[in-house]
Design a protein around this motif. Sequence first.
Motif: not given
Length: 452
Positions: A61-78
């Motif tokens: 949850l919270d900040l760690e959830a934000d960072r989790l989502v950020e950790s796969w952003a490039d994967f989503e894009t590619c």
Amino acid sequence: MRLTRHRRWMVPVVAAAAVGLALTGCTGDIAEQDAAEVDCADYEQYGTFDGAEVTASGTILDLEADRLVESWADFETCTGISIDYQGSSEFEAQIAVLAEGGNATDIGFVPQPGLMNRLAAGGWLIPASEAVEANTDEFWSEDWKKYGTYEDTFYGAPLMASIKGYVWYSPAEFEENGYEIPATLDELKTLSEQIAEDKGSPPWCVGLESGDATGWPATDWIEDYMLRMHGPDVYDQWVTHEIPFNDPRVAEAFDAVGEYLKSEEMVNAGIGDVSTLVTEAFQTAGLPIIDGECSLHHQASFYETFWNPEGGDEVEVASDGDVFGFLTPPANADDPLSVTGGGEIVVAFRDAEEVEAVRAYLSSDTWANNRVSLGGVISANTGVDPENASSELLVQSIEILQDPETTFRFDGSDLMPGAVGADSFWKGIVAWVTGEETQQVLDTIEASWPAS
């Protein structure tokens, strides 16, 4: 147990499920533009998908959830796969019900091997793909792979990790008073008694309140002492019920911990008397160290996140900073390094190529380095560069997990059946610290162990 970046890691408030809206999906001109700005070489192996969506859930949850989502952003894009994550403090209580009704998310981040076993036994999990298993064989120890295996079938790779047995302290206070890091459990007791004498107040601050999970921080104490006092073999026998919960060796560990948690001379510095242990939130219990009211706090590596509450002064976590941690010492100075910890297992409820592509990425060293670099967490993935961690303590934690000489054992309550590890053990701890005798508590917990 474990926020663990599950219940033991994050403050249980509203989940950050929608954080990734701006990051999800890759279609049309926008996708082409985004992909042009990202080096997709590391993601080619996962394939490309046209508008595929994968749902995921967990207790992060919270900040760690934000960072989790950020950790796969490039994967989503590619890859073109959109990952919709939903965090909930009720995940553990609800996921089996959702799975039975066919309403579980595609992926679940399960923080308890015992819960994963229950889901597998229900027939709701999809075995891991060859790519996920290959990554696990390459980047994790056999112990970690075992936690994702049920009845010889491998269902999921580890995600993040934590080390449970840190004792947080003020380096400045230790230097000023000539206190040394204890090398044994006896030296830890001597240090505690010395601090109590010098300050005229309890040395330890403790908080066991965690909503429905109240009591779990004290189970971490018990597990640390079981592993250190009796070794990994007896620890394994305890969590698998090869020895009963009311075995004399378990009572010995309880009584050793009770010298702290049931003693007015030892707790609860900066907070109150022993009765406040069950009312003080685990998230705030260590903060009296910053004000000099408390000297010692037992909590996991993930507690680093809580030293800087929103709106507070910046707290430096470093060996020469405001606060740092040492591992709960062994029973004997020459004992091998043994630690307890936790983490999540990435399981799947839907059999689809895009789901396995996501799981393969999350089991890779690429993802682990991406996430660790964002701060606040560690991983037992051996492909992680420890220097990517966000603090000196987290660098040290990764090195401990990667050391082949380290004896690692998963959080005991997370390995036990839910009726014990997530129920009677927690409730028994609360009864115990509020006055119930050790043997009575152990007998009650033992009686709650499922017959099969």
